[in-house]
Design a protein around this motif. Structure first.
Motif, PDB file in Angstrom:
ATOM      1  N   THR A 104       0.729  -1.403  -0.222  1.00 28.78           N
ATOM      2  CA  THR A 104       0.306  -0.012   0.312  1.00 28.78           C
ATOM      3  C   THR A 104       1.107   0.929  -0.458  1.00 28.78           C
ATOM      4  O   THR A 104       1.882   1.071   0.711  1.00 28.78           O
ATOM      5  N   LEU A 163      -5.410  -5.066   1.503  1.00 30.79           N
ATOM      6  CA  LEU A 163      -7.152  -4.678   1.421  1.00 30.79           C
ATOM      7  C   LEU A 163      -7.185  -5.527   2.419  1.00 30.79           C
ATOM      8  O   LEU A 163      -8.398  -5.173   3.345  1.00 30.79           O
ATOM      9  N   ALA A 204     -14.471  -2.298  -0.768  1.00 27.39           N
ATOM     10  CA  ALA A 204     -13.725  -2.785   0.260  1.00 27.39           C
ATOM     11  C   ALA A 204     -14.803  -2.040   1.629  1.00 27.39           C
ATOM     12  O   ALA A 204     -14.616  -1.599   2.283  1.00 27.39           O
ATOM     13  N   VAL A 251     -13.474  -7.974  -0.926  1.00 27.54           N
ATOM     14  CA  VAL A 251     -12.439  -6.747  -2.045  1.00 27.54           C
ATOM     15  C   VAL A 251     -12.911  -6.964  -3.300  1.00 27.54           C
ATOM     16  O   VAL A 251     -12.874  -7.962  -3.571  1.00 27.54           O
TER      17      VAL A 251
END
Length: 413
Positions: free
Chosen positions: A226, A289, A347, A358
């Motif tokens: 991320t 996620l 999400a 997700v």
């Protein structure tokens, strides 16, 4: 309402190229549900993608005690035909808001800011800044004009999608308009709110927002894939993202034509997301996620009292849709969606079953007025959690930003 899309309405149109999906195009990462359920999920996803003209998608659903389904479908790059893979990075649009607001709420827990502090205490020049609170920014009740609805901003973005916008530039576009309503009087999705919260974090911590979020949010949860980009670079490996125009004038940068007029399909993978900043610039992947959504839902990085404040879902004007502090509730699902040129994300978690859903899509082109992530979310949940099908209603007025629930916009940049 909030179709939390960071994407302006001008970018929405039908994809012109059919995907022609077949079962052989789906790459399996993990599938631990009953084989009959897996077959039903495959069929639901493929049928939806074919009908909506979706080039590629990653779908993941995890339900403790029942199983895990993670698959990639379609193509990640139309020019080469490279298949979608479950490990590819994508831009996540307004899901970024969940990270930014979490960072703010951590400062609340530390006693460094208060939810009912006026934003004018931290950021100068905000209209009614002495009356708009941090809480009202986080729950979309400030009344501030959404800069991504400003025509001059749109023209500037479309003239050069790879340019860098500074947060203060975005605020200038917003503050050129009077507020839409008095603070706290109603709900309306506005990316301006989250840009301001990002500036509050920077003011209080003395750190760049991307550094603060990496240290305080990504690192504790080990979200290694991320990132908060500061330019147009996409980390490898990534899926190309496709957006369409129904009315567009060619622009040229460095002698290269970047778009086709009137209805061309564009690859937006290298568009600079700085215009979305704290409201929608982030990049992530399925694995991260899958970790983030449960942590968001259970308040893993916050005190119980602050998490309780986050989950106070107020009305949005859209049936079955509520909005808390940087988080939406659609039916019984909580989380956020996101959209910006070329990409959509959903999400969310169903707390009663601890089910994590997700969905990542490499197109932001709506199908019959519905976002692609919502269509896939509904198709998947109708199979695996039929009593709790996810379905984000269409906004009653044009959606012009990024998507979550969607009264005036849906949760996304």
């Amino acid at each position: 309402m909030i179709r939390l899309r960071v994407v302006p309405a001008i970018l929405a149109a039908l994809l012109l190229v059919a995907t022609g999906l077949t079962g052989a195009q789906a790459q399996t990462a993990r599938q631990e549900f009953d084989p009959a359920l897996v077959e039903a999920l495959d069929r639901a996803v493929e049928d939806t993608m074919r009908e909506a003209g979706i080039p590629g998608a990653i779908v993941g659903i995890r339900i403790p005690g029942r199983g895990t389904y993670e698959k990639a479908f379609g193509v990640a790059d139309r020019s080469t035909g490279a298949p979608m893979r479950t490990d590819l990075h994508m831009r996540i649009g307004s899901v970024t808001k969940t990270f930014t607001v979490t960072g703010l709420l951590q400062l609340v827990d530390q006693g460094r800011v208060g939810l009912d502090d006026p934003v004018g205490r931290y950021v100068e020049g905000v209209p009614a800044g002495d009356r708009i609170t941090l809480r009202q920014l986080a729950d979309m009740r400030s009344g501030l004009f959404d800069y991504s609805e400003d025509e001059e901003w749109r023209k500037s973005l479309l003239a050069d999608p790879q340019q860098t916008f500074a947060p203060r530039q975005l605020l200038d576009y917003a503050f050129a308009h009077p507020p839409n309503f008095p603070p706290g009087s109603r709900w309306e999705y506005s990316n301006t709110n989250t840009i301001l919260l990002g500036l509050v974090i920077e003011k209080v911590t003395g750190q760049r927002l991307e550094d603060y979020l990496r240290q305080r949010v990504y690192s504790p949860l080990r979200l290694g894939q991320t990132s908060f980009p500061t330019d147009d670079t996409m980390p490898e490996p990534y899926a190309h993202g496709y957006t369409d125009y129904t009315d567009y004038t060619d622009y040229t940068k460095s002698g290269t034509t970047k778009a086709t007029p009137s209805g061309g399909t564009l690859d937006a993978a290298d568009w600079n997301p700085s215009w979305a900043w704290a409201a929608g610039a982030m990049i992530s992947d399925l694995g991260d996620l899958n970790t983030w959504v449960p942590a968001l839902a259970d308040g893993r990085l916050l005190s119980p009292a602050t998490q309780k404040e986050r989950l106070k879902f107020g009305p949005t004007g859209v049936p079955e849709v509520g909005y808390g502090l940087g988080i939406m509730r659609v039916g019984n699902w909580i989380g956020h969606n996101g959209e910006l040129p070329g990409y959509e994300t959903l999400a969310v978690q169903l707390p009663s079953q601890r089910a994590t859903l997700v969905i990542l899509v490499n197109s932001d082109t709506d199908h019959r007025g519905r976002s692609l992530s919502t269509l896939l979310g509904r198709a998947v949940t109708e199979v695996v959690t039929p009593r709790n099908a996810f379905d984000l209603p269409t906004a009653p007025q044009p959606e012009k930003t990024s998507p979550p629930p969607s009264p005036t916009a849906s949760p996304t940049p």
